[in-house]
Structure formats: C-alpha cells, structure tokens
Scaffold this motif. Structure first.
Motif, PDB file in Angstrom:
ATOM      1  N   VAL A  83       0.849  -1.193   0.000  1.00  0.00           N
ATOM      2  CA  VAL A  83       0.000   0.000   0.000  1.00  0.00           C
ATOM      3  C   VAL A  83       0.885   1.244   0.000  1.00  0.00           C
ATOM      4  O   VAL A  83       0.669   2.202  -0.747  1.00  0.00           O
ATOM      5  N   LYS A  84       1.928   1.210   0.797  1.00  0.00           N
ATOM      6  CA  LYS A  84       2.822   2.363   0.893  1.00  0.00           C
ATOM      7  C   LYS A  84       3.597   2.580  -0.412  1.00  0.00           C
ATOM      8  O   LYS A  84       3.859   3.710  -0.809  1.00  0.00           O
ATOM      9  N   ALA A  85       3.952   1.463  -1.060  1.00  0.00           N
ATOM     10  CA  ALA A  85       4.708   1.571  -2.319  1.00  0.00           C
ATOM     11  C   ALA A  85       3.860   2.235  -3.408  1.00  0.00           C
ATOM     12  O   ALA A  85       4.388   2.801  -4.361  1.00  0.00           O
ATOM     13  N   ASP A  86       2.559   2.190  -3.214  1.00  0.00           N
ATOM     14  CA  ASP A  86       1.609   2.741  -4.187  1.00  0.00           C
ATOM     15  C   ASP A  86       1.275   4.208  -3.946  1.00  0.00           C
ATOM     16  O   ASP A  86       0.475   4.775  -4.682  1.00  0.00           O
ATOM     17  N   THR A  87       1.844   4.808  -2.935  1.00  0.00           N
ATOM     18  CA  THR A  87       1.483   6.192  -2.600  1.00  0.00           C
ATOM     19  C   THR A  87       2.173   7.177  -3.550  1.00  0.00           C
ATOM     20  O   THR A  87       3.211   6.870  -4.154  1.00  0.00           O
ATOM     21  N   GLU A  88       1.603   8.378  -3.619  1.00  0.00           N
ATOM     22  CA  GLU A  88       2.185   9.424  -4.458  1.00  0.00           C
ATOM     23  C   GLU A  88       3.601   9.751  -3.981  1.00  0.00           C
ATOM     24  O   GLU A  88       4.509  10.011  -4.781  1.00  0.00           O
ATOM     25  N   PHE A  89       3.778   9.736  -2.665  1.00  0.00           N
ATOM     26  CA  PHE A  89       5.083  10.006  -2.045  1.00  0.00           C
ATOM     27  C   PHE A  89       6.152   9.100  -2.686  1.00  0.00           C
ATOM     28  O   PHE A  89       7.164   9.566  -3.235  1.00  0.00           O
ATOM     29  N   VAL A  90       5.919   7.794  -2.636  1.00  0.00           N
ATOM     30  CA  VAL A  90       6.909   6.840  -3.137  1.00  0.00           C
ATOM     31  C   VAL A  90       6.980   6.902  -4.665  1.00  0.00           C
ATOM     32  O   VAL A  90       8.075   6.916  -5.248  1.00  0.00           O
ATOM     33  N   GLU A  91       5.839   6.974  -5.310  1.00  0.00           N
ATOM     34  CA  GLU A  91       5.833   6.971  -6.778  1.00  0.00           C
ATOM     35  C   GLU A  91       6.524   8.205  -7.364  1.00  0.00           C
ATOM     36  O   GLU A  91       7.105   8.148  -8.435  1.00  0.00           O
ATOM     37  N   THR A  92       6.452   9.326  -6.643  1.00  0.00           N
ATOM     38  CA  THR A  92       7.086  10.540  -7.157  1.00  0.00           C
ATOM     39  C   THR A  92       8.592  10.525  -6.925  1.00  0.00           C
ATOM     40  O   THR A  92       9.368  10.906  -7.798  1.00  0.00           O
ATOM     41  N   LEU A  93       9.004  10.095  -5.747  1.00  0.00           N
ATOM     42  CA  LEU A  93      10.435  10.182  -5.418  1.00  0.00           C
ATOM     43  C   LEU A  93      11.275   9.055  -6.024  1.00  0.00           C
ATOM     44  O   LEU A  93      12.405   9.286  -6.459  1.00  0.00           O
ATOM     45  N   ALA A  94      10.724   7.841  -6.026  1.00  0.00           N
ATOM     46  CA  ALA A  94      11.536   6.672  -6.401  1.00  0.00           C
ATOM     47  C   ALA A  94      12.251   6.827  -7.755  1.00  0.00           C
ATOM     48  O   ALA A  94      13.447   6.499  -7.854  1.00  0.00           O
ATOM     49  N   PRO A  95      11.575   7.326  -8.799  1.00  0.00           N
ATOM     50  CA  PRO A  95      12.261   7.406 -10.100  1.00  0.00           C
ATOM     51  C   PRO A  95      13.484   8.324 -10.104  1.00  0.00           C
ATOM     52  O   PRO A  95      14.295   8.277 -11.030  1.00  0.00           O
ATOM     53  N   GLU A  96      13.621   9.147  -9.074  1.00  0.00           N
ATOM     54  CA  GLU A  96      14.784  10.049  -8.999  1.00  0.00           C
ATOM     55  C   GLU A  96      16.052   9.324  -8.533  1.00  0.00           C
ATOM     56  O   GLU A  96      17.120   9.921  -8.489  1.00  0.00           O
ATOM     57  N   PHE A  97      15.911   8.040  -8.126  1.00  0.00           N
ATOM     58  CA  PHE A  97      17.040   7.368  -7.468  1.00  0.00           C
ATOM     59  C   PHE A  97      17.382   6.009  -8.065  1.00  0.00           C
ATOM     60  O   PHE A  97      16.548   5.366  -8.689  1.00  0.00           O
ATOM     61  N   ASP A  98      18.653   5.606  -7.805  1.00  0.00           N
ATOM     62  CA  ASP A  98      19.105   4.280  -8.228  1.00  0.00           C
ATOM     63  C   ASP A  98      18.987   3.287  -7.084  1.00  0.00           C
ATOM     64  O   ASP A  98      18.925   2.079  -7.302  1.00  0.00           O
ATOM     65  N   ALA A  99      19.039   3.795  -5.851  1.00  0.00           N
ATOM     66  CA  ALA A  99      19.056   2.869  -4.713  1.00  0.00           C
ATOM     67  C   ALA A  99      18.439   3.524  -3.483  1.00  0.00           C
ATOM     68  O   ALA A  99      18.491   4.752  -3.325  1.00  0.00           O
ATOM     69  N   TYR A 100      17.869   2.682  -2.643  1.00  0.00           N
ATOM     70  CA  TYR A 100      17.301   3.122  -1.370  1.00  0.00           C
ATOM     71  C   TYR A 100      18.153   2.511  -0.254  1.00  0.00           C
ATOM     72  O   TYR A 100      18.485   1.319  -0.293  1.00  0.00           O
ATOM     73  N   ILE A 101      18.509   3.352   0.722  1.00  0.00           N
ATOM     74  CA  ILE A 101      19.317   2.856   1.845  1.00  0.00           C
ATOM     75  C   ILE A 101      18.555   3.124   3.134  1.00  0.00           C
ATOM     76  O   ILE A 101      18.160   4.267   3.404  1.00  0.00           O
TER      77      ILE A 101
END
Ligand code: 3PG
Length: 406
Positions: free
Chosen positions: A129-147
């Motif tokens: 559910v969280k992965a589907d939020t606007e927050f995650v969907e907007t930011l994720a494409p800006e990055f190669d990796a999550y730490i």
C-alpha cells in the motif's frame, strides 16, 4: 543470522535515497543534538566520500506534538559531524524537492523536509500500500538505490520505511548494520542469573507491550517514566492523569492499555517493582517528593521517581546478570529530576552484568552526567525498535531489506 545488502554492495556514483532516524528531543523549539546525528554521520559521510548523490529523509515528532518541527536545524547539526555541507529543502516530494534533488552533484548531500508532514507517510499500512502512494511513486524514479539506516524506526510501517524497498534496490546503512547485529544477539542470548528490565520513557504503550511479551524472559521489571504512573493509577494511587488540557501523556495511553496493565498487575505482581514515591517541583522551584500514598495528580506534575525508589531499585539492578534499560525514569534533562535515570544507569554501569541501554533519548543521560559509554555492552540509539528486537519480534523495515537481498 539473516542478512541484507549493505552500502558496500552499491555500484559507483549512484543517486541514493537514504532514510535516517534523526527524531530528537526538542526544547523550546530547539532540536537537541544527540547520538543519532553522530552515528548516522558515519553512513552519510561514507556515501558522500564515495561520490554518490545523497538525499536524506527523516521524521521528527508526531503531528500534534510540540516536537513536530521542521528538519532545518537537523541539517546543520548533522553537518557539524561531517566534512560536507548538508543542504536542506523545506519540501519532501513536491516541485521544490525535485528541483533540489536534480541540482545535486556527486558527493553532495541534501536533507528533505520531515516525512511526517506528508499525508502519505502515516498511518501504518502494508508495504504494498505504501509503495503505491504518491510520495513513493514521485520520489523513487529520482534514485538508483534506497538505503535504510533508520533501525530505530524500522518497527513503523510508514511510506519512507517500507514503501521504497519494494520499488528500488535496497541496502542497509552502517547504523542499521550495527544495531541489527547487537540487538538480534540479545534476543537469542540465555543468562544464568537474574535478568532485569528497567522501563521508562514517555511511550508507555511500547513498554507495556514488551512487559506482556517478555514476562517469561525477564525476572524483574523496575518501572519509571509514564508507564510507572499508569501502573500506580491501576494500583489505586493518585497518579497518571493528564492535569492540563494540552497534556496528552497519560489518559489516552491509560485508555489504550488499562486492561493489560490491570492484568499484568494481577498476574505478574511479583515481577513488577513500582515506585514508592514520585518527585515534583515545589513553589520555590525545588525538587520535592511525595510517597505514593501522598500523590495528588490533580495538583502536581510528577517528573521523576523518588530517591527511596532509586534505593529500592538499586540492589535489584546490582544483583542482576543482565540488565536492559529502555527509556528514562524521569525528566533527566533537568538536573533536579535526574536522580531516577542517573541512579539506574550508574548502577548498571557499576555492575558486572550484560547491559544494554536503549531508548533514543535516554542514552543522552550517559554523557550528560559524566558516565562512559564503554561501561555498557551496547548503547542503542533505538527505542521502540530496540525493545521489539528484545522480544524477538520482526521489524518490518529490516525484514524488507532481508527480502530485498534474497
Ligand atoms: C524513535 O524515536 O523511537 C523513532 O524515531 C520512532 O518514533 P515514533 O515512536 O514517533 O514512531
């Protein structure tokens, strides 16, 4: 032991989104420096030195509390532990944040605004559910990796903690690695002698849950902080009530936990040491004490356990083979209310036992009152997560890193 990928496994020159836990005490609007900054600086500094573009996320306080403030001051404090400047943008995933992220060069660091200022961050929901939020969907494409370096927040299923590992390659930072190792070892360790847990702090709901789960592993619980006020209330004493309208410490946690507290008092009374008195500030601004029979929650704010309570807990701690401390026993930041916390922490330091001091803010008492971190086996910067690890419970944020590695 299960494991995850760490920042050693990152490719070169990555755009990394890093979740830290910089949640700190705030006094009169001023964010208080503490161990969390120093420890996270290790991860952040290493990433910047390696030439990654480093964007940091963190939370501060909870909506409605006076600790719920911007992260602007956090950027400066974190920067004071680094050879790099830490930029700040007062936006988390809007246009300003995206522009600032785009403008970042290799080796530069940017801290985004308090994640809890975004509706998508809270409440706790499944990672999908969280992965589907606007927050995650907007930011994720800006990055190669999550730490994820926020071990101390890994028990929360918030977007910044559980959403990103589903959509980006996920790695553990240095704090995550160390805390996970130390705290997981504790859950699986066996002790020959008495095991004591000293519980305090303001998040009574957390520690009461632990008392319930750990009843068979812990011989004695010494109570301080908000939990002790609520247990005294259940035992029929005049404590554990919100005296001011703007105080939200006691009544809501009482309502949420009353049944459990009453049951614990009935079934495990022999394991639970309660304060015999509490301290308050008198009309001259001095510390004064009431025995528990004298308590008057309608007229006084109780800020510490009494000296007699400290004396009562002392031999219990000193006769232990292992002591776990979670949360301060009183408002130790004010010296006159430090006797409870300092008394317990000193007794632990002076006892030859396996010792872990946890509770995000509590560990601050160690240097504040001239004690040495080396007197303890582990000083955790985690609070709720540490205590869940003690119970052997899985932390969603950690589990997702392990899944990602598999
Ligand atoms: C902490 O300080 O223990 C963590 O940051 C979690 O904070 P929370 O209890 O407000 O979720």
């Amino acid at each position: 032991m299960a494991s995850f990928n760490t920042i050693d496994d990152l490719d070169d020159a990555q755009r990394v989104l890093v979740r830290l836990d910089l949640n700190s005490p705030v006094e009169d609007g001023e964010v208080q420096d503490n161990r969390r900054f120093q420890r996270h600086a290790e991860t952040v500094g290493e990433l910047a030195d390696e030439g990654h573009r480093v964007v940091l996320m963190a939370h501060q306080g909870r909506p409605g509390r006076d600790t719920f403030v911007s992260l602007e001051q956090h950027a400066d404090i974190l920067g004071s532990y680094l050879d790099h400047e830490v930029g700040f943008v007062d936006d988390t995933y809007g246009d300003d944040a995206l522009d600032a992220i785009d403008a970042l060069d290799a080796g530069e660091i940017l801290l985004l605004e308090n994640t809890r200022m975004c509706d998508d961050e809270l409440p706790e929901e499944d990672p999908e559910v969280k992965a589907d939020t606007e927050f995650v969907e907007t930011l994720a494409p800006e990055f190669d990796a999550y730490i994820n370096d926020a071990y101390s927040a890994a028990h929360r299923k918030h977007a910044s903690l559980v959403g990103f590992p589903l959509v980006l390659p996920a790695f553990a930072g240095r704090v995550m690695e160390t805390e996970y190792e130390a705290n997981t070892a504790i859950a699986s360790r066996e002790f020959d002698g008495q095991v004591t847990m000293v519980v305090g702090g303001t998040k009574a709901t957390d520690v009461i849950g632990v008392m319930e789960t750990l009843g068979d592993k812990i011989d004695t619980f010494c109570l301080g902080g908000i939990a002790s006020h609520l247990f005294l209330r259940a035992a029929g004493y005049e404590s554990g009530y919100d005296r001011h309208e703007d105080l939200d410490l006691y009544d809501s946690q009482w309502e949420a936990n009353e049944d459990v507290i009453r049951r614990l008092l009935e079934e495990r009374r022999d394991q639970i040491e309660l304060p015999v008195g509490l301290a308050y500030e008198d009309d001259n601004g001095e510390r004064a004490e009431h025995t528990r029979e004298e308590l008057d929650a309608g007229s006084y704010d109780y800020m510490d356990i009494s000296e007699k309570t400290v004396e009562k807990y002392d031999p219990t701690i000193r006769n232990s083979d292992a002591v776990f401390l979670k949360g301060a026993l009183g408002v130790f930041e004010e010296e006159k209310f430090s006797a409870g916390t300092v008394g317990a922490v000193k007794a632990i330091a002076e006892t030859d036992c396996f010792s872990v001091v946890g509770g995000g803010d509590t560990s601050r008492s160690i240097e504040m009152y001239g004690m040495d971190e080396d007197s303890f086996d582990h000083v955790s910067i985690a609070g709720g997560a540490y205590i869940r690890a003690l119970t052997g419970a899985d932390l969603p944020g950690v589990e997702l890193l392990i899944d990602a590695a598999n």
